[in-house]
Design a protein around this motif. Structure first.
Motif, mmCIF file in Angstrom:
data_model
loop_
_atom_site.group_PDB
_atom_site.id
_atom_site.type_symbol
_atom_site.label_atom_id
_atom_site.label_comp_id
_atom_site.label_asym_id
_atom_site.label_seq_id
_atom_site.Cartn_x
_atom_site.Cartn_y
_atom_site.Cartn_z
ATOM 1 N N MET A 1 25.642 40.029 32.832
ATOM 2 C CA MET A 1 26.763 39.725 32.536
ATOM 3 C C MET A 1 26.716 38.226 31.960
ATOM 4 N N PRO A 2 26.325 38.177 30.896
ATOM 5 C CA PRO A 2 26.170 36.816 29.979
ATOM 6 C C PRO A 2 27.357 36.132 29.662
ATOM 7 N N GLY A 3 27.416 34.651 29.520
ATOM 8 C CA GLY A 3 28.411 33.773 29.291
ATOM 9 C C GLY A 3 29.287 33.222 30.218
ATOM 10 N N TYR A 4 29.255 33.672 31.644
ATOM 11 C CA TYR A 4 29.939 33.312 32.569
ATOM 12 C C TYR A 4 29.109 33.309 34.005
ATOM 13 N N LEU A 24 34.123 36.565 39.399
ATOM 14 C CA LEU A 24 33.680 35.213 38.727
ATOM 15 C C LEU A 24 33.820 34.086 39.722
ATOM 16 N N LEU A 25 32.737 33.110 39.323
ATOM 17 C CA LEU A 25 32.565 32.159 40.298
ATOM 18 C C LEU A 25 33.857 31.420 40.622
ATOM 19 N N ASP A 26 34.632 30.922 39.514
ATOM 20 C CA ASP A 26 35.779 30.299 39.625
ATOM 21 C C ASP A 26 36.890 30.490 38.516
ATOM 22 N N PRO A 33 33.295 36.267 23.178
ATOM 23 C CA PRO A 33 32.486 36.061 22.026
ATOM 24 C C PRO A 33 33.159 36.757 20.669
ATOM 25 N N GLU A 34 33.474 38.051 20.951
ATOM 26 C CA GLU A 34 34.037 38.969 19.727
ATOM 27 C C GLU A 34 35.339 38.922 19.688
ATOM 28 N N GLY A 35 36.124 37.835 20.351
ATOM 29 C CA GLY A 35 37.568 37.734 20.464
ATOM 30 C C GLY A 35 38.363 39.005 20.990
#
Length: 234
Positions: A1-4, A24-26, A33-35
């Motif tokens: 799960m890239p980006g976060y 999610l961590l926080d 990225p693709e909107g």
């Protein structure tokens, strides 16, 4: 799960085995990225909210862990986020469908289903804030919530005033004959307006307080379970 960044926790729900949940961590995590989220009107500030564990979601999951099973019952969770209540139902053998409008919700739900060694959990897109359930020609959108359900459940979904009464209309559209609707509301302030919107569709409501002080196993909570039902049509 890239980006976060994510974290993994064991979540205890009384009456069922603990669930492994990746979240999610926080609230600072963001990746679009693709909107896809932006196209749905989800801001960068609101983007991570789907991927966090919320107290009202835990309250709903707890109720679903102890709710008597009904043979042949179809259950829909709206605004599922990480789908804690849906995962509890799925583990108990309930015919449950999880739904959300966030483009990442399905991926997290699939991952959490895998982490718990469960069979795939049915997921559909559910967006009551706009007419996403239909194309211009009136056909149901591919992957959208369709059909009727015997129980529709959700937690912390009354976070906006919803002047168009979109949620009430969505529930009316998908509630089967004699269906119940359970909403856990952490006293957001839109409850009375929502009652009126549901009354337009002949739903009557019973409220149950869920307030409790801090416990060894859970933090303090203030909120209500809103249980809606309308007369059965012969």
């Amino acid at each position: 799960m890239p980006g976060y960044l994510t974290k993994q926790e064991d979540i205890a729900i009384a009456g069922v085995a603990d669930l492994i949940i990746r979240s999610l961590l926080d609230k600072q995590q963001f990746s679009d990225p693709e909107g896809a989220a932006e196209a749905l009107g989800i801001s960068s500030a609101a983007w991570p909210l789907f991927g966090l564990l919320w107290p009202s979601g835990a309250q709903l999951a707890q109720r679903m862990a102890s709710r008597p099973l009904q043979t042949g019952e179809r259950v829909l969770e709206i605004g599922c986020g990480l789908g804690l209540a849906s995962l509890v139902c799925h583990r108990r053998g309930v015919d449950v469908t999880a739904s959300d409008c966030h483009p990442m919700a399905q991926q997290f739900l699939q991952e959490n289903t895998r982490l718990n060694g469960l069979s795939p959990l049915r997921y559909r897109t559910g967006h009551w804030g706009a007419d996403h359930h239909k194309h211009d020609h009136g056909h149901a959108q591919a992957g959208a919530v369709q059909g009727h359900f015997d129980l529709i459940m959700g937690s912390d979904v009354l976070y906006e005033r919803d002047a168009r009464a979109s949620l009430a209309a969505f529930l009316d559209r998908h509630a089967g004959n004699g269906a119940q609707i359970w909403i856990v509301d952490p006293n957001r302030g839109n409850r009375s307006t929502f009652h009126k919107q549901m009354a337009v569709h002949r739903f009557e409501v019973v409220e149950e307080r869920l307030d409790h002080p801090a416990l060894d196993t859970a933090p303090a909570y203030k909120g209500r379970l809103l249980m809606y039902q309308r007369p059965v049509v012969d």
